[in-house]
Design a protein around this motif. Structure first.
Motif, PDB file in Angstrom:
ATOM      1  N   ALA A   1     -25.585  48.598 -15.783  1.00  0.00           N
ATOM      2  CA  ALA A   1     -24.897  49.772 -16.317  1.00  0.00           C
ATOM      3  C   ALA A   1     -24.480  50.674 -15.158  1.00  0.00           C
ATOM      4  CB  ALA A   1     -25.809  50.526 -17.272  1.00  0.00           C
TER       5      ALA A   1
ATOM      6  N   ARG B   1     -21.566  55.947 -18.288  1.00  0.00           N
ATOM      7  CA  ARG B   1     -21.496  56.154 -19.733  1.00  0.00           C
ATOM      8  C   ARG B   1     -20.222  56.924 -20.011  1.00  0.00           C
ATOM      9  NH1 ARG B   1     -26.021  54.667 -22.440  1.00  0.00           N
ATOM     10  NH2 ARG B   1     -27.871  54.260 -21.151  1.00  0.00           N
ATOM     11  N   THR B   2     -19.317  56.279 -20.717  1.00  0.00           N
ATOM     12  CA  THR B   2     -17.995  56.849 -20.959  1.00  0.00           C
ATOM     13  C   THR B   2     -17.793  57.078 -22.450  1.00  0.00           C
ATOM     14  OG1 THR B   2     -16.951  54.692 -21.197  1.00  0.00           O
ATOM     15  CG2 THR B   2     -17.147  55.569 -18.964  1.00  0.00           C
TER      16      THR B   2
ATOM     17  N   GLY C   1     -18.600  54.178 -24.515  1.00  0.00           N
ATOM     18  CA  GLY C   1     -19.991  53.732 -24.504  1.00  0.00           C
ATOM     19  C   GLY C   1     -20.444  53.402 -23.100  1.00  0.00           C
ATOM     20  N   VAL C   2     -21.362  52.456 -22.993  1.00  0.00           N
ATOM     21  CA  VAL C   2     -21.898  52.058 -21.690  1.00  0.00           C
ATOM     22  C   VAL C   2     -20.896  51.146 -20.989  1.00  0.00           C
ATOM     23  CG1 VAL C   2     -23.803  50.925 -20.482  1.00  0.00           C
ATOM     24  CG2 VAL C   2     -24.248  52.197 -22.591  1.00  0.00           C
TER      25      VAL C   2
END
Length: 785
Positions: free
Chosen positions: A103, A106-107, A110-111
């Motif tokens: 990861a 976080r946008t 989502g991830v």
């Protein structure tokens, strides 16, 4: 000291950069391999290595990557959110690979993450079309999610059986080298020439290769199954509850190939006692065996119109594990005490030895219970009429309670392909259209739902790790769009209420008699999330259930087999393994089972669509009425009831007007006539083309009333124009060669005929031979909940 590099470097390049002499290269290469095994550096294919980025705070986890044809991908892992991977971060991963993803952000979507390592490669075989040019040959994959072309090592393109592929042939290639960057091509060897694209056998073979499906089980798995078939005939009640006195009934479709479950119920002084026996497959399919590895790889049984591809070898699936009448079988049995309203008061699970008293079809059960008058009375069903009545009474109470708490009651049609003796489709119809037979199906379905819920609760009370069947709440954004569409279609709902199962269930009741119910249910289905398997219990929205597992079909679903193993361990006083490795393996099995289920559903749906197109070749020129079920970029889909087909009508096939999508995206509107073609409208359709390659049936609309008048007016204008142009061409004929006349517009008014008098284009010229009909050997029609 290792060099930092944005891409993997070959061991030789690293040695050269670090000035390692040839005399010490072998020792250096062994050292590289050792520190890669220790996780200090990362190993890539092709004897390449790279240093990991220093991200101690970043999360990494394992999952299966699904690549979109546009280049980006998503990594799915049980118990984790899906990770969006942009094209530049997919690295050397291919669609279907098991990868380690990291990861990175976080946008809003989502991830977001990147692939840091390919752990397990997808199936090495790829189907596609061979192309040859001069001294080179390559395969263009059918699956647009796979990067192509794949360069063939043999420019002659000769397969293992000595057949040479011609340019344009469908074939299967095995990848020998995966690309290590986006600028490289994969390499492979030709394994099998399938034939010319468009033939039914060729198309099915391509679909199976694409989804990594093999019909034959590996020899080691078959040998283990055969060994059990020889040794497993003598069953002992030792250590088990002897249930051979219970008159279990195995109730299944008449074309069922395996029999996972058998049921019995009796009246008690203050309610009911229900026995739900499920085949104890876990007794035969042990951990760390060839049978287990192959069952995990397959994930589930696949049901095609002409055959089934079982998860387990036939000696187990169709015989030793099937609960056949008058045969002793090991089982896991849920025994539930219910009150008079069918509410569970007490429940226990036992390892049992049982013997089914009878095998009864749904049709004969429905006839015996008076649900239908269609099939003749069955002596077998009549002999157990009293038991069937008790089962039906309990199922009705269970269903009433389930719908009352908010379970969704979606009536989704299922296609049944009818084949002749040569395997050609001669009809496609809705399965179980008789409402009485549908009620018989619901008897077993309700009892299976009861067993699955009770086992889930039983496992949770014991704090046991398990694979749950989960179904999350729908996205509010999708429901908002559904609300807009439902309002236009005359079936409004309150958005806040339908965010809970009970509110959505009430809305389904309200539209049960709506003329566009099928369209509304289809829109709802597209708004719901897809159910999956997970090690974390998230509940099941569609069933309005707090906890649910798949327990009742271990012959044909791998997660059920794992749940059986967990239950047996607990029953035997052995606590299930909860080590990090065991939990990782459980999570991996859940992720892989979800992926295989999606692939299986895709295969089953596509093969049925293929047979639909094959059947439609015999219907060219026929006119039917159907309802508009979807609006797409190229036109509309019209669903026919009989034959059970979806017909695509392009813009050109709608009529002489020019049609554009309305602002609410629920209609196409004629720019000159103002005519609307909306979701749920009934249209007359003439079948014009059956595309085998695209698995699609095409047609044109037969216009009526005002539309017909408008079309007639357009034809008159067209004829006047043709006449004027004709006179102009005659005047010019002395100086210019006469050109072919332009093709005029086709008539739009409906004709009172059963077959149009002109041919229509079709990709395959052969029509299926009509012979003696036989019913498709298709899946059990229980819904995948």
């Amino acid at each position: 000291m290792l060099i930092a590099s944005p891409k993997p470097l070959h061991a030789g390049a690293i040695a050269k950069e670090l000035e390692i002499s040839r005399a010490h290269y072998r020792e250096f290469a062994e050292w590289l391999e050792a520190i890669a095994s220790a996780g200090i550096i990362l190993r890539s294919s092709g004897n390449r290595y790279r240093s990991p980025r220093a991200r101690p705070e970043a999360e990494q986890w394992e999952g299966i990557i699904s690549v979109n044809p546009r280049g980006f991908g998503f990594v799915n892992a049980s118990g984790r959110p899906d990770v969006y991977v942009p094209p530049e971060a997919i690295a050397e991963a291919w669609n279907g690979d098991t990868v380690m993803v990291e990861a990175t952000a976080r946008t809003a979507r989502g991830v977001e993450g990147r692939v840091v390592q390919v752990l397990v490669r997808r199936n090495l075989r790829v189907a596609g079309t061979v192309h040859k040019k001069r001294k080179s040959a390559w395969l263009e994959p059918d699956d647009t999610r796979i990067r192509g072309p794949i360069v063939l090592n043999d420019a002659q393109a000769i397969d293992e059986e000595g057949r040479m592929a011609n340019d344009g042939d469908a074939a299967v290639v095995e990848i020998t080298r995966f690309p290590e960057s986006l600028t490289e091509n994969a390499e492979g060897i030709l394994k099998r020439v399938l034939g010319r694209p468009g033939e039914a056998e060729v198309e099915v073979a391509k679909i199976k290769v694409r989804e990594q499906i093999e019909e034959e089980h590996p020899p080691a798995a078959v040998a283990e199954a055969e060994k059990w078939a020889v040794q497993g005939r003598k069953l002992s009640p030792e250590g088990r509850t002897d249930l051979r006195h219970v008159h279990f009934l195995t109730i299944d479709p008449k074309d069922a190939r395996d029999h996972d479950d058998s049921v019995y119920a009796e009246r008690t002084a203050d309610g009911f006692r229900v026995y739900i026996a499920i085949a104890d497959v876990s007794y035969y399919v042990r951990e760390n065996t060839a049978l287990d590895a192959e069952a995990l790889r397959r994930g589930c049984t696949i049901y095609l119109p002409d055959r089934a591809i079982p998860m387990l070898p036939g000696s187990l699936a169709a015989d030793l594990c099937s609960l056949l009448p008058e045969q002793e079988r090991y089982c896991l049995c849920v025994i539930a005490e219910l009150d008079d309203n069918a509410v569970v008061r007490e429940c226990k699970i036992v390892e049992g030895l049982m013997r089914a008293a009878a095998l009864i079809t749904y049709d004969s059960a429905a006839r015996s219970l008076g649900f239908t008058e269609e099939p003749p009375l069955s002596p077998q069903a009549e002999a157990f009429k009293r038991e069937l009545k008790v089962l039906a009474q309990i199922a009705a109470k269970l269903r009433h309670a389930r719908l009352k708490r908010g379970a969704l009651d979606l009536d989704l049609p299922e296609a049944q392909v009818i084949l002749d003796d040569e395997g050609s489709p001669i009809d496609v119809r809705r399965r179980a259209r008789d409402p009485g037979i549908k009620k018989a199906y619901q008897i077993v379905e309700e009892l299976m739902l009861l067993a699955n819920e009770q086992v889930a609760s039983w496992l949770i009370r014991r704090s046991s790790p398990a694979i749950f069947r989960v179904h999350g709440k729908p996205d509010e954004e999708k429901l908002q769009r559904l609300a807009t569409m439902a309002d236009v279609l005359g079936a409004p709902f309150d958005l806040d209420e339908v965010m809970e199962p009970k509110g959505l269930s009430e809305w389904l009741k309200q539209i049960s008699r709506h003329p566009k119910r099928a369209v509304l249910e289809g829109l709802l289905l597209r708004s719901l999330k897809q159910a999956s398997y997970d090690v974390n219990n998230q509940g099941h929205f569609g069933l309005a259930s707090e906890a649910y597992v798949h327990f009742t079909s271990p012959i044909r679903r791998y997660p059920d087999l794992l749940v059986h193993r967990t239950v047996r361990r607990l029953l035997q006083g052995r606590y299930p393994e909860d080590s990090p490795l065991a939990l990782t393996n459980l999570r991996r099995a859940a992720t892989q089972s979800s992926a295989r289920e999606r692939a299986t559903m895709s295969v089953e749906r596509e093969v049925v669509d293929l047979y639909r197109a094959l059947h439609a070749r015999s219907l060219l020129g026929e006119i039917y009425e159907g309802r508009v079920t979807a609006l797409v970029g190229g036109g509309v889909f019209v669903g026919l009831d009989q034959p059970f087909l979806d017909v695509m009508i392009s813009y050109e096939g709608m009529g002489p007007d020019r049609y554009v999508l309305s602002d609410d995206e629920l209609s196409f509107v004629g720019t000159r006539s103002g005519e609307r073609i909306s979701l749920g409208d009934v249209l007359s359709v003439e079948i014009e083309e059956a595309s085998i390659l695209r698995r699609t049936v095409y047609g044109r609309r037969i216009a009526h009333s005002a539309s017909a008048a408008f079309a007639s007016d357009e034809r008159r204008k067209s004829k006047r124009g043709e006449s004027n142009r004709g006179r102009q061409r005659e005047a010019e004929s002395t100086t210019k060669p006469r050109s072919a006349p332009a093709r005029g517009s086709r008539p739009g008014a409906s004709k009172k005929v059963t077959r149009a008098g002109r041919p229509a284009p079709v990709l395959l010229e052969r029509k299926p031979k009509r012979g003696k009909a036989k019913t498709s050997k298709s899946a059990k029609s229980r819904k995948r909940r």
